[in-house]
Design a protein around this motif. Structure first.
Motif, PDB file in Angstrom:
ATOM      1  N   MET A   1       0.847  -1.188   0.000  1.00 32.18           N
ATOM      2  CA  MET A   1       0.000   0.000   0.000  1.00 32.18           C
ATOM      3  C   MET A   1       0.883   1.238   0.000  1.00 32.18           C
ATOM      4  O   MET A   1       1.776   1.368   0.819  1.00 32.18           O
ATOM      5  CB  MET A   1      -0.892   0.016   1.243  1.00 32.18           C
ATOM      6  CG  MET A   1      -1.832   1.218   1.311  1.00 32.18           C
ATOM      7  SD  MET A   1      -2.853   1.199   2.789  1.00 32.18           S
ATOM      8  CE  MET A   1      -3.807  -0.285   2.517  1.00 32.18           C
ATOM      9  N   ASN A   2       0.653   2.174  -0.912  1.00 36.90           N
ATOM     10  CA  ASN A   2       1.450   3.389  -0.963  1.00 36.90           C
ATOM     11  C   ASN A   2       1.044   4.314   0.167  1.00 36.90           C
ATOM     12  O   ASN A   2      -0.132   4.571   0.382  1.00 36.90           O
ATOM     13  CB  ASN A   2       1.243   4.109  -2.303  1.00 36.90           C
ATOM     14  CG  ASN A   2       1.795   3.311  -3.452  1.00 36.90           C
ATOM     15  OD1 ASN A   2       2.800   2.627  -3.312  1.00 36.90           O
ATOM     16  ND2 ASN A   2       1.135   3.391  -4.605  1.00 36.90           N
ATOM     17  N   GLU A 208      -2.824  -6.913   6.940  1.00 32.09           N
ATOM     18  CA  GLU A 208      -1.960  -8.060   7.184  1.00 32.09           C
ATOM     19  C   GLU A 208      -0.898  -8.201   6.099  1.00 32.09           C
ATOM     20  O   GLU A 208       0.287  -8.440   6.388  1.00 32.09           O
ATOM     21  CB  GLU A 208      -2.802  -9.336   7.261  1.00 32.09           C
ATOM     22  CG  GLU A 208      -2.024 -10.581   7.632  1.00 32.09           C
ATOM     23  CD  GLU A 208      -2.923 -11.785   7.824  1.00 32.09           C
ATOM     24  OE1 GLU A 208      -2.454 -12.788   8.396  1.00 32.09           O
ATOM     25  OE2 GLU A 208      -4.109 -11.729   7.410  1.00 32.09           O
ATOM     26  N   VAL A 209      -1.285  -8.045   4.845  1.00 29.05           N
ATOM     27  CA  VAL A 209      -0.349  -8.221   3.745  1.00 29.05           C
ATOM     28  C   VAL A 209       0.777  -7.193   3.803  1.00 29.05           C
ATOM     29  O   VAL A 209       1.933  -7.490   3.478  1.00 29.05           O
ATOM     30  CB  VAL A 209      -1.089  -8.153   2.385  1.00 29.05           C
ATOM     31  CG1 VAL A 209      -1.727  -6.791   2.161  1.00 29.05           C
ATOM     32  CG2 VAL A 209      -0.140  -8.501   1.252  1.00 29.05           C
ATOM     33  N   ASP A 210       0.477  -5.970   4.251  1.00 28.48           N
ATOM     34  CA  ASP A 210       1.505  -4.937   4.369  1.00 28.48           C
ATOM     35  C   ASP A 210       2.494  -5.274   5.478  1.00 28.48           C
ATOM     36  O   ASP A 210       3.709  -5.112   5.317  1.00 28.48           O
ATOM     37  CB  ASP A 210       0.859  -3.577   4.655  1.00 28.48           C
ATOM     38  CG  ASP A 210      -0.103  -3.157   3.566  1.00 28.48           C
ATOM     39  OD1 ASP A 210       0.237  -3.312   2.383  1.00 28.48           O
ATOM     40  OD2 ASP A 210      -1.208  -2.685   3.896  1.00 28.48           O
ATOM     41  N   ALA A 211       1.957  -5.723   6.618  1.00 28.53           N
ATOM     42  CA  ALA A 211       2.829  -6.066   7.747  1.00 28.53           C
ATOM     43  C   ALA A 211       3.748  -7.233   7.393  1.00 28.53           C
ATOM     44  O   ALA A 211       4.940  -7.220   7.707  1.00 28.53           O
ATOM     45  CB  ALA A 211       1.989  -6.405   8.969  1.00 28.53           C
ATOM     46  N   ASN A 237      -7.049 -14.246   2.102  1.00 29.61           N
ATOM     47  CA  ASN A 237      -6.687 -12.863   2.386  1.00 29.61           C
ATOM     48  C   ASN A 237      -6.779 -12.036   1.118  1.00 29.61           C
ATOM     49  O   ASN A 237      -6.967 -12.566   0.013  1.00 29.61           O
ATOM     50  CB  ASN A 237      -5.260 -12.788   2.940  1.00 29.61           C
ATOM     51  CG  ASN A 237      -5.184 -13.199   4.396  1.00 29.61           C
ATOM     52  OD1 ASN A 237      -6.112 -12.968   5.155  1.00 29.61           O
ATOM     53  ND2 ASN A 237      -4.066 -13.812   4.773  1.00 29.61           N
ATOM     54  N   SER A 238      -6.587 -10.715   1.254  1.00 32.42           N
ATOM     55  CA  SER A 238      -6.664  -9.829   0.095  1.00 32.42           C
ATOM     56  C   SER A 238      -5.565 -10.101  -0.922  1.00 32.42           C
ATOM     57  O   SER A 238      -5.674  -9.699  -2.082  1.00 32.42           O
ATOM     58  CB  SER A 238      -6.586  -8.367   0.546  1.00 32.42           C
ATOM     59  OG  SER A 238      -5.372  -8.111   1.238  1.00 32.42           O
ATOM     60  N   GLU A 310      -9.059  -2.511   1.874  1.00 35.50           N
ATOM     61  CA  GLU A 310      -8.712  -1.898   3.150  1.00 35.50           C
ATOM     62  C   GLU A 310      -9.364  -2.659   4.312  1.00 35.50           C
ATOM     63  O   GLU A 310      -8.684  -3.085   5.238  1.00 35.50           O
ATOM     64  CB  GLU A 310      -9.150  -0.428   3.155  1.00 35.50           C
ATOM     65  CG  GLU A 310      -8.846   0.296   4.449  1.00 35.50           C
ATOM     66  CD  GLU A 310      -7.415   0.784   4.542  1.00 35.50           C
ATOM     67  OE1 GLU A 310      -7.040   1.333   5.586  1.00 35.50           O
ATOM     68  OE2 GLU A 310      -6.658   0.610   3.566  1.00 35.50           O
ATOM     69  N   ASP A 311     -10.667  -2.760   4.282  1.00 31.49           N
ATOM     70  CA  ASP A 311     -11.407  -3.451   5.345  1.00 31.49           C
ATOM     71  C   ASP A 311     -11.889  -4.803   4.805  1.00 31.49           C
ATOM     72  O   ASP A 311     -13.091  -5.034   4.645  1.00 31.49           O
ATOM     73  CB  ASP A 311     -12.579  -2.578   5.811  1.00 31.49           C
ATOM     74  CG  ASP A 311     -12.113  -1.239   6.340  1.00 31.49           C
ATOM     75  OD1 ASP A 311     -11.151  -1.201   7.136  1.00 31.49           O
ATOM     76  OD2 ASP A 311     -12.700  -0.206   5.955  1.00 31.49           O
TER      77      ASP A 311
END
Length: 408
Positions: A1-2, A208-211, A237-238, A310-311
């Motif tokens: 995510m930017n 989660e994917v960003d973390a 997941n996304s 996002e959600d």
């Protein structure tokens, strides 16, 4: 995510309020003299609920036992027209603004945290008045008002997050689910502020994917979201990975820890926006930072909310969408006069941006409202999403010209 920088954040769009510089006593007298305001723990008593347009002075006396603030809000109850803060018990301070005809609200905030008390309608009558004052002074006032808006949103966010975290930790999941999108709205309106603070936004708001991608411990809103809307065993997941891979529902002790961490992180955000470092950052970026922020928040909608990523578990993306647009429009409202003052081209640009916000808000309203609730993202058809994307793109084009126009 930017994630945009503080430079990109501090811009975003409206209210017919003239930003003013120094105000002569004669101007206040011409408007009928100062209005008196008495603030205490339960009330915000204003001596009148209407006044003629022009220079208004509100003499605020703190009759309570906590430091207080006084606000003049726009007709949407969100945008701040003027505010005076840090009024000690027994002390008085004066808020002076140049107000155009229209409907407003007055509000006091004892303790400078929460939603405030004594919200009341306030009407300004008469004819529109000319904007006066030195250009540099008016621009600094616009920056100061944006800072006040950010502080107000975070001061409301903090107690709401505490209540949300308490419900989550106690296993009152229905209560926590209902609160989740409403609490997040305060954060989403000013999200780029936290995004500029290193690991603070990742701790509060990473998916989660960003973390996982950045090898960070996953905490914050979306970690709690996945507990509250526990995925089915075969859910993805996304990013298309099995939702249960390397994940399991939190224990009561883990819930308490995640909730406490979120509260602590929001407290850190609160401390930052009420400190000198934030004030200095705002001053450095100036009105260009405000216009850039409008674009950044619209980008948040385009890159995350409109995709439903996002959600992912709750499907409450449209609440975030609406809050990003509100934050963007707030920032634009503070710089629109500087753009419209740049001749015919500036006037046309502001008109195009105004139309863009109105069209986007109208499209969003077809799916609900913050008060009545929004439809789950999964209920939107491809045509619904396409219509929203088209409105975002139509607004983004004139917004992209805003900073250059202001600085010409």
């Amino acid at each position: 995510m930017n994630r945009p920088s503080l430079t990109a954040l501090l811009a975003v769009p409206t209210l017919a309020v003239a930003l003013s510089g120094c105000v002569a006593k004669a101007d206040v007298a011409a408007a009928g003299g100062p209005l008196t305001v008495t603030s205490d723990a339960a009330a915000c008593a204003v001596s009148a609920n209407r006044a003629p347009s022009g220079t208004l002075a509100f003499q605020v006396t703190n009759g309570g036992d906590q430091i207080t603030e006084f606000y003049l809000l726009a007709d949407d109850g969100l945008r701040i027209v003027g505010e005076v803060e840090n009024i000690a018990p027994g002390a008085s301070r004066t808020l002076t603004v140049v107000a155009q005809p229209g409907e407003y609200f007055t509000l006091c905030k004892p303790g400078m945290v929460g939603a405030g008390v004594g919200r009341a309608a306030f009407t300004v009558t008469g004819d529109a008045v000319a904007v006066t004052g030195e250009d540099a002074e008016r621009k600094q006032q616009a920056v100061d008002l944006y800072g006040a808006f950010v502080k107000d949103q975070v001061s409301q966010l903090l107690p709401q997050v505490q209540s949300f975290a308490d419900a989550y930790a106690a296993g009152r999941d229905d209560e926590a689910k209902a609160a989740f999108p409403k609490v997040r709205a305060y954060y989403e309106r000013i999200e780029p502020v936290a995004e500029a603070l290193g690991t603070l936004d990742p701790r509060i708001d990473y998916r989660e994917v960003d973390a996982v991608a950045e090898e960070l411990d996953w905490t914050g809103f979306h970690r709690i979201e996945k507990d509250l809307w526990q995925p089915a065993q075969d859910a993805l997941n996304s990013d298309g990975e099995p939702a249960w891979k390397d994940w399991k529902p939190s224990t009561p002790a883990e819930r308490a820890a995640f909730g406490a961490q979120l509260v602590a992180d929001v407290q850190e955000l609160y401390d930052y926006v009420h400190g000198d470092e934030f004030a200095a950052a705002l001053k450095e970026q100036g009105v260009a930072g405000l216009s850039n922020g409008a674009i950044a928040l619209l980008d948040e909608v385009a890159t995350g909310k409109i995709t439903g990523e996002e959600d992912w578990w709750s499907g409450t993306d449209l609440y975030d969408f609406a809050a990003n647009v509100e934050g963007s429009k707030m920032a634009f409202s503070l710089v629109r006069d500087f753009a419209s003052g740049k001749g015919e081209e500036g006037t046309k640009l502001v008109a195009a941006i105004d139309r863009g916000y109105a069209a986007l808000e109208a499209s969003l309203a077809e799916h609900g409202s913050p008060e009545q609730g929004y439809a789950a993202f999964s209920t939107l058809t491809d045509a619904d999403k396409r219509a929203l994307i088209d409105e975002i793109n139509a607004l983004a084009e004139p917004l992209s010209q805003l900073t250059t126009t202001i600085l010409e």
